[in-house]
Write an enzyme that holds these catalytic residues in place. Sequence first.
Site, mmCIF file in Angstrom:
data_model
loop_
_atom_site.group_PDB
_atom_site.id
_atom_site.type_symbol
_atom_site.label_atom_id
_atom_site.label_comp_id
_atom_site.label_asym_id
_atom_site.label_seq_id
_atom_site.Cartn_x
_atom_site.Cartn_y
_atom_site.Cartn_z
ATOM 1 N N CYS A 172 33.800 38.434 -35.680
ATOM 2 C CA CYS A 172 34.311 39.631 -35.007
ATOM 3 C C CYS A 172 35.743 39.939 -35.438
ATOM 4 C CB CYS A 172 34.231 39.422 -33.489
ATOM 5 S SG CYS A 172 35.218 40.575 -32.533
ATOM 6 N N CYS B 284 15.911 9.598 -2.300
ATOM 7 C CA CYS B 284 16.403 9.309 -3.661
ATOM 8 C C CYS B 284 17.872 9.710 -3.803
ATOM 9 C CB CYS B 284 15.532 10.052 -4.665
ATOM 10 S SG CYS B 284 16.250 10.255 -6.305
ATOM 11 N N CYS C 157 38.287 39.954 -32.645
ATOM 12 C CA CYS C 157 38.608 38.577 -32.215
ATOM 13 C C CYS C 157 39.652 37.966 -33.153
ATOM 14 C CB CYS C 157 37.355 37.712 -32.195
ATOM 15 S SG CYS C 157 36.035 38.338 -31.131
ATOM 16 N N CYS D 6 18.523 12.322 -6.470
ATOM 17 C CA CYS D 6 18.100 13.651 -6.022
ATOM 18 C C CYS D 6 19.187 14.292 -5.162
ATOM 19 C CB CYS D 6 16.806 13.551 -5.218
ATOM 20 S SG CYS D 6 15.416 12.824 -6.119
#
Length: 444
Positions: free
Chosen positions: A53, A194, A56, A197
Amino acid sequence: MRTSHGVLACTLFLTVHAFYSSSDDVVELNPSNFNKVLQSDSLWLIEFYAPWCGHCQSLTPEWKKAATALKGVVKVGAVDADQHQSLGGQYGIQGFPTIKVFGANKNKPEDYQGGRTSQAIVEGALTALRSLVKGRLSGKSGSSGQSRQGGGGGGGGGGGGGKKDVVELTEDNFDRLVLHGEGSWLVEFFAPWCGHCKRLEPEWAAAASEVNEQTKGQVKLGTVDATVHQGLASRYGVRGYPTIKVFVKGEQPVDYEGGRTRSDIVARALDLYSANAPPPELLEILKEDVLKKTCEDNQLCIIAVLPHILDTGAAGRNGYLEVMMKMADKYKQKAWGWLWTEAGAQMDLESSLGIGGFGYPAMAAINARKMKFALLKGSFSEAGIHEFLRDLSVGRGSTSSVGGAALPKIHTVEPWDGKDGVLPEEDDIDLSDVDLDDLEKTEL
């Protein structure tokens, strides 16, 4: 019959080194270290850029100056969104450079709308910082990234407000929603006791909200309590917790093997969304804006010049368009635009690409930022175009400079009506007033 065409021995894609190095005050960010932003109490100013770009490249020295000036006050980072497309997609990046302000609520960064000089960037950062401090003073601290909530209860369902975006799946609704519903799914099988989890729970919840927003509900996150719905767990071979499965309609589920952070989960979901997204639109070049916008907004624009409608009829033209649409679908994850025009409708375009003498159909790929193009030398078929585009995508193939070093003039034309061509009507010649005897004498 196409003949050889003189081209420059260069490629459309040049290897571009990262804009920033460890010696700069700009923090180079990627999916592996982006959590430092989300878990930070600091205000971050982050540029999402692409190495190809031009804007950029122009911004880089200003961005470095701003980062040095803001050192110790505001964090300044940069993401190569061309290389790390998951991060770009996660934050809805559609053009380069895009600058985001990660303030009090890291999950909802704001667009930076200021100037692109170092002075304007510094002023914009300080304004955002003052707003952040005032918010804290008034008790509106916002959220500084992923909230990590402990506590028991079900895993994977999410914490806080994000829980509403996680779908609780059961043996009664699983087939209807996941197997026969629309979109793709990431499904976590958990056990309430768990520990892993429980740690995943807030990440899953935060990811669910972000994925729902970014994919407009086309990718969903769900949970199954495997201790309650043991039949589902057994059906999918779940032997440990948490187990995450990826479900795409019409395909066998596969194991999710990515990381367990919000950003990892979101990145995988966006990959699913991209892979199953519709192909880009195939546009007829009817006016200048169509070519300009398509070529300037995309890394490449693929242009086909199809034979005149009188040469192919509607069936023949639709056959060529179908080939192009299949290729657009095949390469839909690329940042490419797709265009077509009729032979003779845009002669300036044909001339600038050197197409005129090679016959039709013809195809060219234009890199508008470098004003380079490559021509299809093989057949206008799925196999021929695939080989052409595959070479371009890995930087192989020869290119030439676009004639005039600029996008050519485009003439406004009427769209094709989808029908066969009609020969122009010829005027009837009235011979009643012609003296044939005089014509015969003239010929003699």
